[in-house]
Write a protein that holds these residues in place. Structure first.
Motif, PDB file in Angstrom:
ATOM      1  N   ALA A 205       0.846  -1.196   0.000  1.00 18.21           N
ATOM      2  CA  ALA A 205       0.000   0.000   0.000  1.00 18.21           C
ATOM      3  C   ALA A 205       0.880   1.243   0.000  1.00 18.21           C
ATOM      4  CB  ALA A 205      -0.906  -0.001   1.222  1.00 18.21           C
ATOM      5  N   ILE A 206       0.442   2.263  -0.761  1.00 14.96           N
ATOM      6  CA  ILE A 206       1.233   3.493  -0.839  1.00 14.96           C
ATOM      7  C   ILE A 206       0.531   4.659  -0.134  1.00 14.96           C
ATOM      8  CG2 ILE A 206       2.339   2.802  -2.992  1.00 14.96           C
ATOM      9  CD1 ILE A 206       0.376   4.603  -4.478  1.00 14.96           C
ATOM     10  N   GLY A 207      -0.675   4.433   0.424  1.00 14.78           N
ATOM     11  CA  GLY A 207      -1.395   5.489   1.133  1.00 14.78           C
ATOM     12  C   GLY A 207      -2.800   5.049   1.473  1.00 14.78           C
ATOM     13  N   ILE A 208      -3.602   5.993   1.932  1.00 16.97           N
ATOM     14  CA  ILE A 208      -4.999   5.710   2.240  1.00 16.97           C
ATOM     15  C   ILE A 208      -5.877   6.773   1.592  1.00 16.97           C
ATOM     16  CG2 ILE A 208      -4.536   4.511   4.425  1.00 16.97           C
ATOM     17  CD1 ILE A 208      -5.222   7.120   5.858  1.00 16.97           C
ATOM     18  N   ARG A 209      -7.169   6.433   1.390  1.00 19.47           N
ATOM     19  CA  ARG A 209      -8.132   7.368   0.821  1.00 19.47           C
ATOM     20  C   ARG A 209      -9.515   6.968   1.298  1.00 19.47           C
ATOM     21  NH1 ARG A 209     -10.791   4.448  -2.866  1.00 19.47           N
ATOM     22  NH2 ARG A 209      -9.687   2.858  -4.061  1.00 19.47           N
ATOM     23  N   GLU A 210     -10.503   7.794   0.953  1.00 18.33           N
ATOM     24  CA  GLU A 210     -11.877   7.490   1.334  1.00 18.33           C
ATOM     25  C   GLU A 210     -12.399   6.284   0.555  1.00 18.33           C
ATOM     26  OE1 GLU A 210     -14.276  10.900   0.748  1.00 18.33           O
ATOM     27  OE2 GLU A 210     -13.266  12.106   2.279  1.00 18.33           O
ATOM     28  N   TYR A 211     -13.304   5.582   1.212  1.00 16.24           N
ATOM     29  CA  TYR A 211     -13.901   4.396   0.588  1.00 16.24           C
ATOM     30  C   TYR A 211     -14.749   4.812  -0.611  1.00 16.24           C
ATOM     31  CZ  TYR A 211     -16.904   0.327  -0.042  1.00 16.24           C
ATOM     32  OH  TYR A 211     -17.587  -0.743  -0.565  1.00 16.24           O
ATOM     33  N   ARG A 212     -14.643   4.017  -1.701  1.00 17.58           N
ATOM     34  CA  ARG A 212     -15.452   4.254  -2.889  1.00 17.58           C
ATOM     35  C   ARG A 212     -16.212   2.981  -3.238  1.00 17.58           C
ATOM     36  NH1 ARG A 212     -10.482   6.651  -6.451  1.00 17.58           N
ATOM     37  NH2 ARG A 212     -10.049   8.516  -5.205  1.00 17.58           N
ATOM     38  N   PRO A 213     -17.396   3.098  -3.810  1.00 16.50           N
ATOM     39  CA  PRO A 213     -18.137   1.907  -4.228  1.00 16.50           C
ATOM     40  C   PRO A 213     -17.307   1.067  -5.183  1.00 16.50           C
ATOM     41  CG  PRO A 213     -19.535   3.852  -4.345  1.00 16.50           C
ATOM     42  CD  PRO A 213     -18.152   4.348  -4.067  1.00 16.50           C
ATOM     43  N   GLY A 214     -17.258  -0.203  -4.926  1.00 16.14           N
ATOM     44  CA  GLY A 214     -16.454  -1.122  -5.733  1.00 16.14           C
ATOM     45  C   GLY A 214     -15.162  -1.528  -5.073  1.00 16.14           C
ATOM     46  N   ASP A 215     -14.745  -0.803  -4.020  1.00 19.96           N
ATOM     47  CA  ASP A 215     -13.537  -1.194  -3.295  1.00 19.96           C
ATOM     48  C   ASP A 215     -13.787  -2.492  -2.534  1.00 19.96           C
ATOM     49  OD1 ASP A 215     -12.158   0.966  -4.200  1.00 19.96           O
ATOM     50  OD2 ASP A 215     -12.504   2.198  -2.403  1.00 19.96           O
ATOM     51  N   ARG A 216     -12.765  -3.322  -2.452  1.00 20.28           N
ATOM     52  CA  ARG A 216     -12.900  -4.589  -1.742  1.00 20.28           C
ATOM     53  C   ARG A 216     -12.929  -4.374  -0.239  1.00 20.28           C
ATOM     54  NH1 ARG A 216      -8.712  -8.580  -5.035  1.00 20.28           N
ATOM     55  NH2 ARG A 216      -9.694  -8.333  -7.104  1.00 20.28           N
ATOM     56  N   PHE A 217     -13.638  -5.270   0.419  1.00 14.86           N
ATOM     57  CA  PHE A 217     -13.749  -5.202   1.881  1.00 14.86           C
ATOM     58  C   PHE A 217     -12.379  -5.380   2.540  1.00 14.86           C
ATOM     59  CE2 PHE A 217     -14.635  -7.125   6.049  1.00 14.86           C
ATOM     60  CZ  PHE A 217     -15.477  -6.157   6.588  1.00 14.86           C
ATOM     61  N   SER A 218     -11.525  -6.217   1.905  1.00 13.93           N
ATOM     62  CA  SER A 218     -10.207  -6.499   2.489  1.00 13.93           C
ATOM     63  C   SER A 218      -9.272  -5.308   2.403  1.00 13.93           C
ATOM     64  CB  SER A 218      -9.569  -7.705   1.791  1.00 13.93           C
ATOM     65  OG  SER A 218      -9.437  -7.452   0.401  1.00 13.93           O
ATOM     66  N   TRP A 219      -9.623  -4.280   1.585  1.00 17.23           N
ATOM     67  CA  TRP A 219      -8.764  -3.115   1.452  1.00 17.23           C
ATOM     68  C   TRP A 219      -8.989  -2.080   2.562  1.00 17.23           C
ATOM     69  CZ3 TRP A 219      -9.613  -1.963  -4.488  1.00 17.23           C
ATOM     70  CH2 TRP A 219      -9.052  -3.034  -5.236  1.00 17.23           C
ATOM     71  N   ILE A 220     -10.017  -2.248   3.362  1.00 20.49           N
ATOM     72  CA  ILE A 220     -10.348  -1.247   4.387  1.00 20.49           C
ATOM     73  C   ILE A 220      -9.241  -1.165   5.431  1.00 20.49           C
ATOM     74  CG2 ILE A 220     -11.965  -0.651   6.230  1.00 20.49           C
ATOM     75  CD1 ILE A 220     -14.181  -1.859   4.580  1.00 20.49           C
ATOM     76  N   ASN A 221      -8.809   0.051   5.734  1.00 20.58           N
ATOM     77  CA  ASN A 221      -7.824   0.303   6.783  1.00 20.58           C
ATOM     78  C   ASN A 221      -8.607   0.630   8.065  1.00 20.58           C
ATOM     79  OD1 ASN A 221      -5.948   1.602   8.570  1.00 20.58           O
ATOM     80  ND2 ASN A 221      -4.594   1.940   6.805  1.00 20.58           N
ATOM     81  N   TRP A 222      -8.723  -0.355   8.964  1.00 18.38           N
ATOM     82  CA  TRP A 222      -9.582  -0.213  10.148  1.00 18.38           C
ATOM     83  C   TRP A 222      -9.027   0.808  11.135  1.00 18.38           C
ATOM     84  CZ3 TRP A 222     -14.234  -1.912   9.511  1.00 18.38           C
ATOM     85  CH2 TRP A 222     -14.463  -2.992   8.671  1.00 18.38           C
ATOM     86  N   LYS A 223      -7.737   0.928  11.196  1.00 19.64           N
ATOM     87  CA  LYS A 223      -7.153   1.896  12.131  1.00 19.64           C
ATOM     88  C   LYS A 223      -7.494   3.327  11.711  1.00 19.64           C
ATOM     89  CE  LYS A 223      -2.945   1.776  14.497  1.00 19.64           C
ATOM     90  NZ  LYS A 223      -1.474   1.593  14.506  1.00 19.64           N
TER      91      LYS A 223
END
Length: 406
Positions: A205-223
């Motif tokens: 991963a090179i960064g984080i961004r807001e969730y967008r429709p179509g993003d995988r559940f496993s990509w969520i950064n919970w912290k």
């Protein structure tokens, strides 16, 4: 049956001749007398006895093996073959002529039908020799038989026997290291839509961004989600994979080996780039390899190119028109040929408008320039949206220099 009878008659005649020579020298010694005449008789007697012994010596006891250092070669390499001969009896052999029969393709490049060796084994029960085949031609080559000949010093008795000893090598086409770069889809009409697929490298991963429709559940950064009180996903590096399909012309042409060598270099460069590629050839038979990537795909393609022959009865433009494969594909096509025609440009232009981008590589000899007709056809191709890239033998890397300069 008749051949065996003739050999038997020939052998009997030689025995009669040998017996006549023995009687002749003996008679000369008896009637002439003196040291010289008896010396002549006793000097001839060992040769006569050896000839008789050789006539009964079985060549079938020989065991001949051929040692090949490896099975896979590239065109232009040399092959060193080691031949070992074993036998159970120490019968003195005056000479031994061994021929390793070469198949037609090897015989043509080596300018000889067999690899010959003249040996003087004497009483040796085991001996060996080496021979070298220079500049191996592309193809699958087989070794089948040895032919062994020997004889006596008088030349009365000569023996010959064949020995089966199978061997096989595969000679892959020579290739040039190339750096593949996808061509931009830009013509006189302007930019066309790119058919490259965007993929994400999820290994880092090179960064984080807001969730967008179509993003995988496993990509969520919970912290990060807990801190900002809204769903945040990991941002991955995007990379493009440019899948291409290569069509190689297999019509008879003096530059066919150059066509094969460039096709091999092109396929290797695409796969080494991490993209996927397929191949279509129509020679004696139609062979189509689906678009895939990886080392196994490279091995399959190179093995096919090692065996391909220029025996197509269909020109490349007819293949583009009649082969149903092109109807089902929407990818970038790379055509490799040594012959350019107006019909080919028309078919390639029609296919490009319906299915994807078309790039045609026109292969030339090292110092060969395009003819006036070819210059006119290249201008027509550019006007119709078909990219023509002229490639000279020995300068394959320049095929993508136009892309590198942008």
């Amino acid at each position: 049956m008749r051949k065996k009878l003739m050999l038997l008659i020939k052998k009997a005649w030689k025995f009669v001749l040998l017996l006549f020579l023995i009687l002749l020298t003996f008679s000369y010694a008896m009637f002439q007398g003196g040291f010289v005449s008896w010396f002549l008789f006793y000097s001839f007697l060992p040769f006569a006895i050896y000839s008789v012994g050789l006539s009964f010596y079985p060549l079938g006891e020989f065991e001949i093996t051929r040692a090949l250092p490896k099975m896979d070669y590239n065109a232009g390499e040399q092959l060193k073959v080691t031949v070992t001969i074993k036998r159970s009896r120490a019968f003195p052999l005056f000479y031994l002529l061994i021929e390793d029969q070469l198949n037609d393709s090897l015989a043509y490049t080596q300018q000889q039908k067999s690899a010959k060796a003249l040996l003087f084994p004497g009483f040796k029960k085991e001996f060996s020799y080496e021979y070298i085949l220079k500049e191996l031609p592309r193809g699958e080559h087989f070794f089948h038989t040895f032919t062994v000949r020997t004889g006596d010093p008088l030349g009365l008795f000569e023996k010959e026997k064949g020995f089966a000893s199978d061997g096989r090598i595969i000679v892959y086409p020579a290739y040039t290291e190339m750096l593949y770069r996808p061509f931009e889809n830009q013509y006189d009409q302007g930019l066309t839509a790119s058919r490259e697929r965007v993929q994400r490298d999820t290994s880092m991963a090179i960064g984080i961004r807001e969730y967008r429709p179509g993003d995988r559940f496993s990509w969520i950064n919970w912290k990060a989600t807990a801190k900002r009180n809204e769903f945040m996903t990991k941002e991955f590096e995007q990379r493009q994979s440019h899948d291409v399909f290569v069509v190689m012309d297999c019509v008879p042409d003096r530059r066919f080996e150059t066509v094969v060598s460039f096709t091999a270099s092109l396929l290797r460069a695409v796969l080494k780039k991490g993209a996927q590629t397929g191949l279509l050839t129509i020679s004696k038979d139609r062979a189509s390899f689906p678009i895939r990537g990886g080392e196994h795909q490279l091995q399959e393609l190179f093995y096919h190119l090692a065996r391909i022959e220029a025996k197509s009865y269909s020109s490349l433009d007819k293949i583009l028109e009649t082969d149903g494969f092109f109807i089902q594909q929407t990818v970038s096509f790379l055509l490799v040929t040594a012959q350019l025609s107006k019909t080919l440009i028309e078919k390639a232009s029609f296919l490009g408008q319906r299915k994807g981008t078309i790039t045609l590589f026109l292969l030339k000899d090292q110092l060969e320039s395009p003819s006036d007709d070819e210059r006119g056809l290249i201008a027509i191709a550019n006007a119709r949206g078909v990219r023509i890239v002229m490639v000279h033998e020995g300068n394959f890397a320049a095929a993508f220099s136009e892309v590198a300069g942008r």
